[in-house]
Design an enzyme around this catalytic site. Structure first.
Site, mmCIF file in Angstrom:
data_model
loop_
_atom_site.group_PDB
_atom_site.id
_atom_site.type_symbol
_atom_site.label_atom_id
_atom_site.label_comp_id
_atom_site.label_asym_id
_atom_site.label_seq_id
_atom_site.Cartn_x
_atom_site.Cartn_y
_atom_site.Cartn_z
ATOM 1 N N ASP A 1 1.273 -5.317 8.352
ATOM 2 C CA ASP A 1 0.203 -4.599 7.983
ATOM 3 C C ASP A 1 -0.989 -5.469 7.733
ATOM 4 O O ASP A 1 -0.994 -6.095 6.857
ATOM 5 C CB ASP A 1 0.501 -3.630 6.740
ATOM 6 C CG ASP A 1 -0.617 -2.640 6.470
ATOM 7 O OD1 ASP A 1 -1.795 -2.943 7.091
ATOM 8 O OD2 ASP A 1 -0.468 -1.616 5.858
ATOM 9 N N TYR B 1 -11.132 0.929 10.400
ATOM 10 C CA TYR B 1 -12.599 1.145 9.876
ATOM 11 C C TYR B 1 -12.827 0.486 8.598
ATOM 12 O O TYR B 1 -13.922 0.706 7.768
ATOM 13 C CB TYR B 1 -12.270 2.798 9.124
ATOM 14 C CG TYR B 1 -10.926 3.125 8.530
ATOM 15 C CD1 TYR B 1 -10.914 2.669 7.296
ATOM 16 C CD2 TYR B 1 -10.117 3.669 9.345
ATOM 17 C CE1 TYR B 1 -9.512 2.956 6.666
ATOM 18 C CE2 TYR B 1 -8.598 3.884 8.580
ATOM 19 C CZ TYR B 1 -8.807 3.554 7.459
ATOM 20 O OH TYR B 1 -7.347 3.964 6.783
ATOM 21 N N LYS B 2 -12.379 -0.662 8.254
ATOM 22 C CA LYS B 2 -12.578 -1.604 7.052
ATOM 23 C C LYS B 2 -13.408 -2.788 7.896
ATOM 24 O O LYS B 2 -14.687 -2.682 8.112
ATOM 25 C CB LYS B 2 -11.196 -2.183 6.568
ATOM 26 C CG LYS B 2 -10.541 -1.141 5.947
ATOM 27 C CD LYS B 2 -9.429 -1.759 5.310
ATOM 28 C CE LYS B 2 -8.245 -0.383 4.848
ATOM 29 N NZ LYS B 2 -8.775 0.402 3.762
ATOM 30 N N ARG C 1 -12.786 -3.498 -7.033
ATOM 31 C CA ARG C 1 -12.375 -4.350 -5.894
ATOM 32 C C ARG C 1 -13.880 -4.876 -5.374
ATOM 33 O O ARG C 1 -14.793 -4.045 -5.018
ATOM 34 C CB ARG C 1 -11.746 -3.960 -4.602
ATOM 35 C CG ARG C 1 -10.022 -3.831 -5.235
ATOM 36 C CD ARG C 1 -9.566 -3.364 -3.978
ATOM 37 N NE ARG C 1 -9.945 -2.052 -3.233
ATOM 38 C CZ ARG C 1 -9.575 -1.642 -2.162
ATOM 39 N NH1 ARG C 1 -8.345 -2.363 -1.402
ATOM 40 N NH2 ARG C 1 -9.914 -0.740 -1.451
ATOM 41 N N PHE D 1 0.983 -1.098 -0.144
ATOM 42 C CA PHE D 1 0.027 -0.012 0.025
ATOM 43 C C PHE D 1 0.985 1.281 -0.063
ATOM 44 O O PHE D 1 1.980 1.302 0.656
ATOM 45 C CB PHE D 1 -0.944 -0.032 1.222
ATOM 46 C CG PHE D 1 -1.829 1.066 1.018
ATOM 47 C CD1 PHE D 1 -3.122 1.024 0.175
ATOM 48 C CD2 PHE D 1 -1.848 2.324 1.918
ATOM 49 C CE1 PHE D 1 -4.160 1.726 0.450
ATOM 50 C CE2 PHE D 1 -2.943 3.153 1.841
ATOM 51 C CZ PHE D 1 -3.955 2.967 1.150
#
Length: 407
Positions: free
Chosen positions: A207, A232-233, A381, A130
């Site tokens: 991560d 928050y995912k 996605r 990322f």
């Protein structure tokens, strides 16, 4: 019956047999949204969270005022960290805490790891990690005079133990990888890769932003050194919710805090001259805990614990398997290609599909209340959050993409 009809029937049958289907009622619905396939970027809010936030403002903040800090707020980062460690991370108490953003925690952990390996000159990471991970490591390398060694990865894959073994060596101070690749959804063999790096004398920072809450982790069992993740995912903490970090107990007393703040000191309210780090995981903390931001995390962590992370993983695999079948039958004839692993054991909870028209398609879908996630250069996605996403919802999203391409 058409292929689409058969897929819809299959979706309804899978939903009827889904042992976790009842958990969907725990989440707030969005008006006008028919298919939400972006839970891997921002999870839906829980109904309990709305009640918790209102209660906090009225009774804890409004009622207890400054007394709340002594009564419970100061302990929240470690309490929530321990609950998350038990529910989803395979981490014993005293090794996880909530603080800051993912970016800041990546910096803290990586900077401490580099300090713990003096004389070594390289940070190893993969070229498709990322952007934040790459950018933070670029900054640390510049700051500390280190070299970045890049591990190549396949477009529809991710980092492997074999590729890492070819990159690490006597100069490796730290290796930084994602447990699930943000673009392809590739699920790395964290245990094997950790062992490879440690055999070379380096430390590993994982991560878990795209896996925590959807894919089981065994941070203690894998002998991980450090880990970090957002909330928050799949942890449904809300936009901008604080991140969490893991520091293995064996590293905590040598952990060199690069951002020395008062609440990470041994005696915060002593207000003494000179920084002395707190014992244990609390030394990772810098400033005042983001109490409001931590509140929603508690509801989702409790839900994960109730459902069981292994059952959540089984639902995730079933959802992504169904999505791949639907893509092959409905979207492949339009030139769509799968850019994620097809092997379930190497795939997280999202599937990436590619087509040159997807940027425009995504914009059109959002107008219809179909919400997937677009990622450059040409990928959608399909983020399938196991506790809040149904099979029929997955079908509706893929059918809508098919209809847009047919136009």
């Amino acid at each position: 019956m058409t292929e689409a009809d058969l897929l819809l029937v299959a979706a309804k049958e899978l939903d009827a047999a889904d042992p976790l289907a009842g958990f969907r009622d725990s989440f707030l619905e969005a008006d006008g949204v028919h298919s939400y396939l972006d839970g891997n970027s921002l999870g839906r809010p829980l109904r309990a969270t709305s009640d918790r936030l209102q209660d906090f403002v009225r009774h804890q903040w409004g009622g207890r005022l400054i007394r709340g800090w002594d009564e419970q707020w100061l302990d929240l980062p470690q309490r929530i960290g321990d609950a998350l460690g038990a529910a989803a991370l395979g981490a014993a108490p005293g090794q996880c805490t909530v603080a800051d953003s993912t970016t800041v925690l990546l910096y803290k952990l990586a900077r401490a790891a580099v300090a713990a390996r003096p004389g070594r000159t390289e940070i190893v990471l993969d070229a498709d990690n990322f952007p934040t991970d790459r950018y933070v490591m670029e900054g640390i390398a510049r700051e500390c005079g280190l070299t970045l060694r890049w591990v190549p990865t396949a477009y529809d894959g991710g980092v492997t133990a074999e590729a890492v073994a070819a990159a690490v060596g006597p100069q490796t101070a730290l290796a930084v990888f994602s447990h699930v690749a943000y673009r392809s959804g590739y699920l790395a063999d964290a245990q094997a890769i950790t062992a490879v790096v440690q055999a070379a004398g380096g430390l590993v920072l994982w991560d878990l932003c795209h896996s925590a809450g959807a894919v089981p982790a065994q941070l203690d069992g894998w002998n991980v050194d450090y880990a970090v993740g957002c909330s928050y995912k799949y942890l449904n903490g809300g936009p901008g919710a604080p991140a969490w970090a893991y520091v293995a107990a064996r590293h905590q007393e040598e952990f060199s805090q690069p951002i020395q703040g008062w609440l990470g000191s041994a005696d915060p309210f002593g207000m003494a001259q000179g920084y002395v780090p707190a014992p244990g995981i609390r030394r990772l903390v810098s400033g005042t805990p983001p109490v409001l931001g931590m509140l929603p995390m508690q509801d989702m962590i409790a839900l994960v614990a109730e459902a069981g992370i292994d059952a959540i993983r089984a639902k995730s695999v079933a959802l992504t398997e169904y999505a791949l079948t639907a893509v092959d039958k409905l979207l492949a004839p339009h030139g769509v290609v799968v850019a994620s692993p097809r092997e379930a054991e190497r795939r997280g909870s999202h599937v990436t599909i590619d087509h040159p028209a997807f940027k425009a398609v995504t914009a059109a879908l959002w107008e219809q209340g179909i919400i997937p996630d677009y990622r450059n250069p040409s990928g959608i996605r399909l983020g399938l959050s196991p506790l809040s996403t149904s099979f029929e919802e997955t079908y509706l999203g893929i059918a809508a993409i098919t209809a847009e391409l047919a136009r």
